[in-house]
Design an enzyme around this catalytic site. Structure first.
Site, PDB file in Angstrom:
ATOM      1  N   LYS A  72     -95.940  11.683  75.696  1.00 40.10           N
ATOM      2  CA  LYS A  72     -94.524  12.374  76.265  1.00 40.10           C
ATOM      3  C   LYS A  72     -94.767  13.460  77.051  1.00 40.10           C
ATOM      4  CE  LYS A  72     -91.264  10.002  73.825  1.00 40.10           C
ATOM      5  NZ  LYS A  72     -90.187   9.391  72.604  1.00 40.10           N
ATOM      6  N   ASN A  93     -89.169  11.604  78.755  1.00 37.80           N
ATOM      7  CA  ASN A  93     -89.120  10.220  78.072  1.00 37.80           C
ATOM      8  C   ASN A  93     -88.967   9.068  78.861  1.00 37.80           C
ATOM      9  OD1 ASN A  93     -86.861   9.955  77.354  1.00 37.80           O
ATOM     10  ND2 ASN A  93     -86.584   8.916  75.863  1.00 37.80           N
ATOM     11  N   ASP A 108     -83.911  12.118  74.022  1.00 37.82           N
ATOM     12  CA  ASP A 108     -84.635  12.074  72.736  1.00 37.82           C
ATOM     13  C   ASP A 108     -83.424  12.569  71.266  1.00 37.82           C
ATOM     14  OD1 ASP A 108     -86.325   9.330  72.770  1.00 37.82           O
ATOM     15  OD2 ASP A 108     -88.485  10.964  73.029  1.00 37.82           O
ATOM     16  N   ALA A 134     -92.444  18.986  63.620  1.00 34.67           N
ATOM     17  CA  ALA A 134     -91.527  20.283  64.403  1.00 34.67           C
ATOM     18  C   ALA A 134     -92.955  18.724  66.017  1.00 34.67           C
ATOM     19  CB  ALA A 134     -92.486  20.949  64.196  1.00 34.67           C
TER      20      ALA A 134
HETATM   21  P1  NDP Z   1     -95.415  13.791  67.308  1.00 31.20           P
HETATM   22  O1  NDP Z   1     -97.227  12.846  67.265  1.00 31.20           O
HETATM   23  O2  NDP Z   1     -95.355  14.647  68.349  1.00 31.20           O
HETATM   24  O3  NDP Z   1     -95.584  14.577  65.993  1.00 31.20           O
HETATM   25  C1  NDP Z   1     -96.265  14.433  65.087  1.00 31.20           C
HETATM   26  C2  NDP Z   1     -95.634  14.923  63.376  1.00 31.20           C
HETATM   27  O4  NDP Z   1     -96.310  14.701  62.364  1.00 31.20           O
HETATM   28  C3  NDP Z   1     -95.852  17.282  63.755  1.00 31.20           C
HETATM   29  O5  NDP Z   1     -94.861  17.280  62.889  1.00 31.20           O
HETATM   30  C4  NDP Z   1     -96.640  16.230  62.602  1.00 31.20           C
HETATM   31  O6  NDP Z   1     -97.179  18.015  61.466  1.00 31.20           O
HETATM   32  C5  NDP Z   1     -96.982  15.762  61.685  1.00 31.20           C
HETATM   33  N1  NDP Z   1     -97.468  14.851  60.903  1.00 31.20           N
HETATM   34  C6  NDP Z   1     -98.255  13.971  61.744  1.00 31.20           C
HETATM   35  N2  NDP Z   1    -100.222  14.150  60.408  1.00 31.20           N
HETATM   36  C7  NDP Z   1     -99.041  13.824  59.722  1.00 31.20           C
HETATM   37  C8  NDP Z   1    -100.063  14.259  58.076  1.00 31.20           C
HETATM   38  N3  NDP Z   1    -101.117  13.357  58.219  1.00 31.20           N
HETATM   39  N4  NDP Z   1     -99.145  14.958  57.383  1.00 31.20           N
HETATM   40  C9  NDP Z   1     -98.008  15.157  57.737  1.00 31.20           C
HETATM   41  N5  NDP Z   1     -97.633  15.658  59.079  1.00 31.20           N
HETATM   42  C10 NDP Z   1     -98.136  15.392  59.360  1.00 31.20           C
HETATM   43  O7  NDP Z   1     -94.848  13.052  67.069  1.00 31.20           O
HETATM   44  P2  NDP Z   1     -93.239  12.476  67.198  1.00 31.20           P
HETATM   45  O8  NDP Z   1     -92.581  13.722  66.956  1.00 31.20           O
HETATM   46  O9  NDP Z   1     -93.269  11.679  68.527  1.00 31.20           O
HETATM   47  O10 NDP Z   1     -92.839  11.428  66.046  1.00 31.20           O
HETATM   48  C11 NDP Z   1     -92.600  11.459  65.252  1.00 31.20           C
HETATM   49  C12 NDP Z   1     -92.933   9.354  64.873  1.00 31.20           C
HETATM   50  O11 NDP Z   1     -90.449   9.878  65.359  1.00 31.20           O
HETATM   51  C13 NDP Z   1     -92.868   8.709  65.460  1.00 31.20           C
HETATM   52  O12 NDP Z   1     -93.110   7.764  64.107  1.00 31.20           O
HETATM   53  C14 NDP Z   1     -92.485   8.260  66.287  1.00 31.20           C
HETATM   54  O13 NDP Z   1     -92.717   6.535  66.339  1.00 31.20           O
HETATM   55  C15 NDP Z   1     -90.798   8.353  65.704  1.00 31.20           C
HETATM   56  N6  NDP Z   1     -90.112   8.475  66.880  1.00 31.20           N
HETATM   57  C16 NDP Z   1     -89.031   7.410  67.301  1.00 31.20           C
HETATM   58  C17 NDP Z   1     -88.438   7.419  67.859  1.00 31.20           C
HETATM   59  C18 NDP Z   1     -87.184   6.598  68.051  1.00 31.20           C
HETATM   60  O14 NDP Z   1     -87.482   5.772  69.122  1.00 31.20           O
HETATM   61  N7  NDP Z   1     -86.725   6.143  67.221  1.00 31.20           N
HETATM   62  C19 NDP Z   1     -88.740   8.726  69.618  1.00 31.20           C
HETATM   63  C20 NDP Z   1     -89.709   8.924  68.881  1.00 31.20           C
HETATM   64  C21 NDP Z   1     -89.964   8.971  67.756  1.00 31.20           C
HETATM   65  P3  NDP Z   1     -98.862  19.590  62.485  1.00 31.20           P
HETATM   66  O15 NDP Z   1     -98.127  19.567  63.574  1.00 31.20           O
HETATM   67  O16 NDP Z   1     -98.823  19.416  61.637  1.00 31.20           O
HETATM   68  O17 NDP Z   1     -99.896  18.390  63.111  1.00 31.20           O
END
Ligand code: NDP
Length: 294
Positions: A72, A93, A108, A134
């Protein structure tokens, strides 16, 4: 789907993996309902090929595409024009091929807002919201809610630096008044859960810290709305924990569906046939459930 011919328009989902995606089903149901000669396909793309794939939309005169994880943000440099909000949150997206010019935007945030209003029509953005995460989806949700009138946000993230960056962006570019940034670990999480009636969970995994805070004996989630943006499984562990303390829980299907409706309208210039698209999704999910696949 009607038979394809030389005039069939085509749309794609670019991401990796994409084999789990419900987007082809939703969009193709819409094309069929409106009698539009178009097809929507999921295309798994390797990161090294992303630029070629996006530019390929122009070469093939495709109508456009959706973009999912992990591209994205990475698609942005390949686009001719990017909507202001998508640029601000560094997340696209939806790409529309406007006579050879690629326009990127994000549906989104608006999709989440529509899902929220559908689930809780009287929800008032005057109340503080807790957002856990975030990343790209959290940025989209936060930006849209702030544009729609949210004044106070609690932002919890593993990396505090990323939360602070998002907080600065929101306070600079939206009418949001207060943003409390907190790490995932520590007492702040429980305080934030207590202070907020809407909780949006946007992590790709079940965080033990959140499950534990929700499960603490004296925590009462009665009447709170808990949205997990994931939709597989239909009820995640954190949703179970939230439901266990009285919260009303929703998974990410509403967001998925409503961001798709908005993308469909951008692709076709027509109102999405929501009922038929929803029916196709519902039938598919019922069948999957009957067959024990979900
Ligand atoms: P990103 O990869 O952009 O963000 C990931 C987030 O998760 C960050 O805040 C990151 O924290 C945190 N994170 C990752 N690994 C860990 C961990 N081990 N422990 C704690 N925090 C963690 O993902 P997205 O924002 O794109 O997506 C997030 C979720 O939302 C996904 O599951 C996705 O499938 C879902 N989603 C669903 C949609 C829908 O249409 N229903 C649309 C978009 C997303 P840090 O900043 O510290 O790395």
């Amino acid at each position: 789907m009607k038979r394809c011919n030389a005039k069939t328009a085509y749309y794609f989902l670019l991401g990796n993996p994409v084999d789990h995606s419900l987007s082809p089903l939703i969009h193709n149901a819409g094309f069929q309902a409106l009698g539009i000669n178009a097809v929507y396909l999921a295309a798994p793309v390797e990161a090294v090929d992303l630029g070629t794939a996006v530019k390929g939309l122009q070469a093939l005169a495709a109508g456009g595409c959706n973009v999912t994880s992990p591209f994205k943000e990475a698609v942005i440099p390949y686009l001719d024009q990017v909507a202001g909000e998508a640029k601000a949150i560094s997340s696209v997206n939806t790409i529309v091929n406007r006579q050879g010019s690629l326009y990127g935007t994000s549906t989104d945030g608006e999709g989440f807002y529509h899902a929220l209003i559908k689930a809780a029509p009287d929800y008032c953005l005057g109340n503080p919201v807790l957002l856990i995460g975030a990343g790209g989806s959290a940025r989209a949700v936060a930006y849209t809610l702030a544009q729609k009138g949210l004044k106070e946000l609690y932002l919890v993230n593993r990396s505090l630096e990323k939360a602070e960056k998002l907080s600065a962006l929101l306070q600079e570019q939206t009418p949001l008044n207060r943003c409390h940034t907190l790490p995932l670990t520590g007492a702040g999480l429980k305080e934030a859960l207590t202070a907020c009636y809407l909780i949006v969970y946007s992590l790709p995994l079940d965080a033990g810290e959140v499950e534990n805070a929700l499960s603490e004996k004296d925590f009462n989630g009665d009447g709170k709305l808990f949205f997990d943006l994931r939709y597989s499984p239909a009820e995640t562990m954190v949703m179970k924990a939230a439901a266990g303390v009285g919260a009303i829980t929703h998974n990410g299907l509403g967001l998925l569906f409503r961001q798709a409706l908005l993308a469909f309208e951008l692709f076709t210039g027509r109102a999405a046939p929501e009922e038929q698209m929803e029916l196709a999704l519902k039938r598919y999910l019922e069948k999957e459930q009957q067959d024990g696949r979900i």
